[in-house]
Design a protein around this motif. Structure first.
Motif, short mmCIF file in Angstrom:
data_model
loop_
_atom_site.label_atom_id
_atom_site.label_comp_id
_atom_site.label_asym_id
_atom_site.label_seq_id
_atom_site.Cartn_x
_atom_site.Cartn_y
_atom_site.Cartn_z
N ASP A 23 2.52 13.53 64.18
CA ASP A 23 1.67 14.38 65.02
C ASP A 23 2.47 15.17 66.06
OD1 ASP A 23 -0.69 13.60 63.73
OD2 ASP A 23 -0.79 11.78 64.93
N GLU A 24 3.77 15.14 65.96
CA GLU A 24 4.63 15.87 66.89
C GLU A 24 5.53 16.82 66.10
OE1 GLU A 24 8.38 14.73 69.69
OE2 GLU A 24 6.63 13.40 69.79
N ALA A 25 5.70 18.03 66.60
CA ALA A 25 6.53 19.01 65.91
C ALA A 25 8.01 18.67 66.07
CB ALA A 25 6.27 20.41 66.46
N GLU A 26 8.74 18.87 65.01
CA GLU A 26 10.20 18.75 65.07
C GLU A 26 10.73 20.08 65.60
OE1 GLU A 26 12.98 17.25 61.76
OE2 GLU A 26 12.99 19.43 61.64
N TRP A 27 11.15 20.07 66.85
CA TRP A 27 11.64 21.30 67.45
C TRP A 27 12.71 20.97 68.44
CZ3 TRP A 27 11.64 25.96 65.86
CH2 TRP A 27 11.96 27.01 66.71
N PRO A 28 13.86 21.57 68.34
CA PRO A 28 14.27 22.55 67.34
C PRO A 28 14.46 21.89 65.97
CG PRO A 28 16.14 21.97 68.71
CD PRO A 28 14.94 21.27 69.30
N PRO A 29 14.57 22.69 64.93
CA PRO A 29 14.76 22.12 63.59
C PRO A 29 16.00 21.24 63.53
CG PRO A 29 14.33 24.47 63.46
CD PRO A 29 14.55 24.15 64.92
N HIS A 30 15.89 20.13 62.86
CA HIS A 30 17.01 19.18 62.76
C HIS A 30 17.95 19.59 61.63
CE1 HIS A 30 19.26 15.49 62.55
NE2 HIS A 30 18.70 15.13 63.69
N PRO A 31 19.26 19.57 61.88
CA PRO A 31 20.22 19.97 60.83
C PRO A 31 20.18 19.07 59.60
CG PRO A 31 21.30 19.81 62.97
CD PRO A 31 19.91 19.31 63.15
N ALA A 32 19.77 17.82 59.74
CA ALA A 32 19.69 16.94 58.57
C ALA A 32 18.68 17.48 57.56
CB ALA A 32 19.31 15.52 58.99
N ARG A 33 17.66 18.15 58.05
CA ARG A 33 16.65 18.72 57.15
C ARG A 33 17.28 19.80 56.26
NH1 ARG A 33 11.19 18.09 57.24
NH2 ARG A 33 11.17 17.21 59.33
N LEU A 34 18.28 20.50 56.78
CA LEU A 34 18.99 21.51 55.97
C LEU A 34 19.70 20.83 54.80
CD1 LEU A 34 20.02 24.41 55.49
CD2 LEU A 34 21.93 23.85 57.01
N CYS A 35 20.40 19.74 55.09
CA CYS A 35 21.09 19.03 54.00
C CYS A 35 20.10 18.49 52.98
CB CYS A 35 21.95 17.91 54.57
SG CYS A 35 23.40 18.54 55.46
N LEU A 36 18.97 17.97 53.44
CA LEU A 36 17.97 17.45 52.51
C LEU A 36 17.38 18.57 51.64
CD1 LEU A 36 16.11 14.95 54.85
CD2 LEU A 36 17.68 14.40 52.98
N ALA A 37 17.12 19.72 52.24
CA ALA A 37 16.58 20.85 51.47
C ALA A 37 17.59 21.31 50.43
CB ALA A 37 16.22 22.00 52.41
N LEU A 38 18.87 21.32 50.80
CA LEU A 38 19.90 21.76 49.85
C LEU A 38 20.15 20.72 48.76
CD1 LEU A 38 22.35 23.56 52.27
CD2 LEU A 38 20.75 24.59 50.65
N VAL A 39 19.97 19.44 49.05
CA VAL A 39 20.06 18.41 48.01
C VAL A 39 18.97 18.65 46.97
CG1 VAL A 39 19.68 15.95 47.54
CG2 VAL A 39 21.21 16.63 49.39
N ASP A 40 17.77 18.98 47.44
CA ASP A 40 16.67 19.28 46.52
C ASP A 40 17.02 20.47 45.63
OD1 ASP A 40 13.94 18.94 45.56
OD2 ASP A 40 13.51 20.81 46.64
N PRO A 140 13.77 27.49 48.76
CA PRO A 140 12.50 28.20 48.92
C PRO A 140 11.84 28.00 50.28
CG PRO A 140 12.16 26.23 47.64
CD PRO A 140 13.64 26.33 47.91
N ARG A 141 12.17 26.91 50.97
CA ARG A 141 11.50 26.62 52.23
C ARG A 141 12.35 25.67 53.05
NH1 ARG A 141 9.39 21.49 51.96
NH2 ARG A 141 9.25 20.64 49.88
N TYR A 142 11.96 25.55 54.31
CA TYR A 142 12.63 24.64 55.23
C TYR A 142 11.53 23.94 56.00
CZ TYR A 142 16.03 22.99 58.61
OH TYR A 142 16.83 22.21 59.39
N GLY A 143 11.41 22.63 55.83
CA GLY A 143 10.31 21.90 56.43
C GLY A 143 9.17 21.81 55.43
#
Length: 148
Positions: A23-40, A140-143
Motif C-alpha cells: 500500500d506504499e509507493a516505491e519512490w524513488p524507483p529501486h535499482p534492483a527492479r531494473l535488474c529484475l526487469a532485465l532478467v525477465d 516493455p515496462r518498469y514496475g
C-alpha cells in the motif's frame, strides 16, 4: 567516463509497491527492479550469452545515483478501491471473483516523465554495449504492467 540509463514513462506514471508494503509507493524507483526487469527480458529473449554477460556486469555495479527531473512535480498517490478479477478456483465453480486492491502510483511531471540511473565512475565495456542496449530496448515496462 560514466554510464547513464534513461527510463521513459510515456503514460506519465510509475506504478510499483514498496518492498514489504503493497500500500506504499516505491519512490524513488529501486535499482534492483531494473535488474529484475532485465532478467525477465533476458529469459524471454532466449538467454543469449552476450546478453547474460551484459546483465551480470550491470548488476555487479554499485548502486546508481537516481536522477528525477522536476521531482517536485512528482505526485505520489495510492489509488484505492479498484476491483480486479481473481484467478478462478474449482472451489468457487470457476467464477471470477473480484478483490479490492490498491495501486501505489507516482504521477511524473508530464513535461519530463523520466528517471535516470547514473553511475558517475562506471564505463560500460565496448563488447557489452550492443547486448545491454538490446536488453534495454526490449524491456516493455518498469514496475507494474501499467507502468509502460
Amino acid at each position: 567516463m560514466s554510464l547513464t540509463l534513461s527510463l521513459q514513462f510515456p503514460a506519465g506514471r510509475y506504478v510499483a509497491a514498496a518492498w514489504g508494503n503493497r500500500d506504499e509507493a516505491e519512490w524513488p524507483p529501486h535499482p534492483a527492479r531494473l535488474c529484475l526487469a532485465l532478467v525477465d527480458v533476458l529469459h524471454k529473449s532466449g538467454n543469449a550469452s552476450a546478453s547474460r554477460d551484459a546483465l551480470l556486469w550491470l548488476c555487479r555495479q554499485a548502486p546508481p545515483v537516481i536522477i528525477i527531473p522536476n521531482e517536485q512535480h512528482a505526485d505520489v498517490q495510492v489509488l484505492d478501491g479498484i476491483f480486479v478479477p481473481q484467478n478462478p478456483s474449482a472451489a468457487e465453480g470457476l467464477k471470477h471473483t473480484r478483490k479490492q486492491r490498491s495501486f501505489p502510483t507516482v504521477f511524473l511531471d508530464p513535461g519530463s516523465p523520466s528517471v535516470f540511473f547514473h553511475w558517475p565512475t562506471v564505463e560500460l565495456p565496448a563488447d557489452l554495449r550492443e547486448a545491454l542496449a538490446k536488453l534495454l530496448a526490449e524491456m516493455p515496462r518498469y514496475g507494474h504492467s501499467s507502468s509502460l
